[in-house]
Write an enzyme that holds these catalytic residues in place. Sequence first.
Site, PDB file in Angstrom:
ATOM      1  N   TRP A 411       0.794  -1.117   0.061  1.00  0.00           N
ATOM      2  CA  TRP A 411      -0.052   0.038  -0.018  1.00  0.00           C
ATOM      3  C   TRP A 411       0.861   1.311   0.040  1.00  0.00           C
ATOM      4  CZ3 TRP A 411      -0.494   3.796   3.934  1.00  0.00           C
ATOM      5  CH2 TRP A 411      -1.629   4.744   3.676  1.00  0.00           C
ATOM      6  N   HIS A 412       1.954   1.216   0.530  1.00  0.00           N
ATOM      7  CA  HIS A 412       2.785   2.156   0.737  1.00  0.00           C
ATOM      8  C   HIS A 412       3.672   2.597  -0.481  1.00  0.00           C
ATOM      9  CE1 HIS A 412       2.728   2.494   5.063  1.00  0.00           C
ATOM     10  NE2 HIS A 412       2.875   3.660   5.116  1.00  0.00           N
TER      11      HIS A 412
END
Length: 526
Positions: A411-412
């Site tokens: 997600w990052h």
Amino acid sequence: MSTLFWKRSELFFLILYAVAFYAIVIQRSLYLSHDHSRELYGLRRGWMFNRLNDLSDAQWRNFHGNLPILTFVLGLFTFGANTLRSQFYLKAKEMSVVWFLISLAYILHLHGACVVFVLSIASVNYFLSKILAKSKSYLYVLWIFNISILLLNRIYDGYSFSLFGNHWAFLDSYRGSFRWQICFNLVVLRMVSFGCDYYWSVKETQFDQKKHIVCCSICSSGKACYHFLQERGLHSRQYSFITYLAYLLYAPLYIAGPIVSFNAFASQLDVPPRSHSVGDVAFYGLRWVLCFVLMETMTHFFYYNAFATSGLWRQLSPLEIFIIGYGVINFMWLKFLVIWRYFRFWSLVAGIETIENMPKCINNCYSLETFWKCWHASFNKWIVRYMYIPLGGSHKKLFNTWIIFTFVALWHDLEWKLISWAWLTCIFFIPEIAIKSSVSSFTSRSATGKLFLREMSAVAGAITITMLMVANLVGYVIGPSGTSWLISRLVQKDGFPVLGFIFLSFYVAVKLMFHIRDIKQNTKQI
């Protein structure tokens, strides 16, 4: 009496050690920043005492540089929305339209023509939810769609309009001032939140409102806590397309969060929460100003992040490497604290309450579980609600940990150092989970047994902080390639005393945290 005397004596020596520790860290940090300022990248002319300011972190540099215009825009938006709400007695549907139009103008400035990507993907997600919500395979479809979008956005770097035909290529010159795919990571979390909340709304809710109101001090006083707003079911008409878009694009939280669930957001559009008075919000804003001044002081005097980004830490001694690493983690914590509290403040002014992302200081966490609950608390609440519990909760804790942290890393960003950070954290979680389960089954009534348990807990806490620091250094500073170099540097002859000093310092820190915890518990009992 002797126990009380021993605790007070121990607390006195612990505080004495902590003062000496920070005196060493501050003195050495000032020396390093002064002597190496010409070799560091990212330093700019500052406004404090004619010193240079560390703006080497791109995220902090962008926020710092755009703070005046952000404050003007968000102030104007919230004032306008609140005035319309009070003058025309607007309810949820009307406020959805107001916030959608305001937020659309906001993201048009940020993303330019790329707004079409944001709205197109959001629309597909909405209609998938509406069409398939009663299907047994719906949650699988929702997650596959959103994770695929998350990865494709990064792989194709936000897409080029020329991919859809050369006649659209001219739009690539109007992509705005901020990359839309970066902000869309948070939009993905909101899309999942809407999809799951809507799916659960068509089923019978297991949330006992009456029992919660009796047990919750906030709700029993006539107000509504965040948990109540999130868990209670909403009417089907509140899951409308315009409310959904207003939620995804809500200007005060669009860029950085904190994350609010769809249920909590939609509930507050209709009736703003009464849990925060005007005085509370104003005091919160004052506290933010003080935190911002602290951050400015830190970046003017200690160039921790510049050392990390310049790679100059490789030339330092083991003690200096530790100080820089410790400083970088504190820099990151304070940076996110200032950014998240800033946007949360504007959300509170606008009448939407969110979870505080940094409810606890980073230097007051001695377990991995507590650290992650207090680092990005709203994201943690999102993970618990939409991933951890659906995956089996505490019954499959070890299994869940690997899936969740891998998702958080992806997600990052799509980087190996973040995957390394995630898997290192999972490995470090295993002994903590095992120790906690062992300690919970061990009870001792004797003073000696309690003392032994407390000392072992302090040692375990010191080990945990060390592992946490290593994981974050690998993920955000040195990367996987620098790990072997760092280990080889610390196990040399001049590195062993530093390792001893690091462990002793973390042990003292954990003992201080125990005392703080005991004082808070005693205060509550009075």
